[in-house]
Design an enzyme around this catalytic site. Structure first.
Site, PDB file in Angstrom:
ATOM      1  NE  ARG A   6      -3.760   0.535   1.397  1.00  0.00           N
ATOM      2  CZ  ARG A   6      -4.256   1.580   0.772  1.00  0.00           C
ATOM      3  NH1 ARG A   6      -4.278   1.646  -0.533  1.00  0.00           N
ATOM      4  NH2 ARG A   6      -4.746   2.597   1.439  1.00  0.00           N
ATOM      5  NE  ARG A  62       0.386   1.763 -18.384  1.00  0.00           N
ATOM      6  CZ  ARG A  62       0.302   0.575 -17.840  1.00  0.00           C
ATOM      7  NH1 ARG A  62       1.389  -0.060 -17.440  1.00  0.00           N
ATOM      8  NH2 ARG A  62      -0.862  -0.002 -17.693  1.00  0.00           N
ATOM      9  CB  CYS A  74      -7.637   5.161 -12.080  1.00  0.00           C
ATOM     10  SG  CYS A  74      -5.909   5.537 -12.340  1.00  0.00           S
ATOM     11  NE  ARG A  89      -6.779   6.257   1.149  1.00  0.00           N
ATOM     12  CZ  ARG A  89      -7.486   7.367   1.298  1.00  0.00           C
ATOM     13  NH1 ARG A  89      -7.988   7.975   0.237  1.00  0.00           N
ATOM     14  NH2 ARG A  89      -7.681   7.892   2.494  1.00  0.00           N
ATOM     15  CE1 TYR A 107      -1.005   4.910   3.620  1.00  0.00           C
ATOM     16  CE2 TYR A 107       0.781   3.476   4.328  1.00  0.00           C
ATOM     17  CZ  TYR A 107      -0.518   3.647   3.928  1.00  0.00           C
ATOM     18  OH  TYR A 107      -1.350   2.558   3.808  1.00  0.00           O
TER      19      TYR A 107
END
Length: 122
Positions: A6, A62, A74, A89, A107
């Site tokens: 994540r 990309r 997305c 995120r 994060y």
């Protein structure tokens, strides 16, 4: 084993340049610290809050060599009251021998507030 990695970041304003730059910086760190080879990646999901409309954050991926054929999508983040605005995120599904504890979730910017327990102390 497939593991989820994540990450999240924020932007100050919704411009294509700022969204792509933030997403690129986030992905670069996730890839580096987790030593991700794109051939081991099953898929990547990006989500963005309602304020982000200028560009798909996945477009940043990309720019990375070897990631052309990695499935990426997305989606819109659920609009929860008082949630972090201008937030991007990402969830990467990667085949790895690493344990859950060895995975490094990243994060950045205002998104540090989402998981301060996972942010490295310097």
């Amino acid at each position: 084993m497939i593991r989820g990695i994540r990450g999240a970041t924020t932007v100050e304003k919704d411009t294509e340049a700022e969204v792509i730059s933030a997403a690129e910086k986030l992905m670069a760190e996730i890839i580096q610290v987790n030593e991700i080879d794109p051939d081991t990646v099953a898929s990547v999901f990006f989500s963005a809050t309602d304020e982000i409309r200028s560009v798909f954050p996945a477009k940043a991926l990309r720019k990375f060599e070897g990631w052309t054929y990695v499935p990426v999508t997305c989606m819109r983040e659920i609009p929860v009251n008082n949630s972090l605005p201008f937030c991007i995120r990402v969830m990467i599904h990667v085949n790895t021998a690493k344990s859950q504890e060895e995975i490094k979730h990243i994060y950045q910017a205002g998104a540090i507030a989402l998981r301060p327990d996972l942010v490295k102390k310097v």
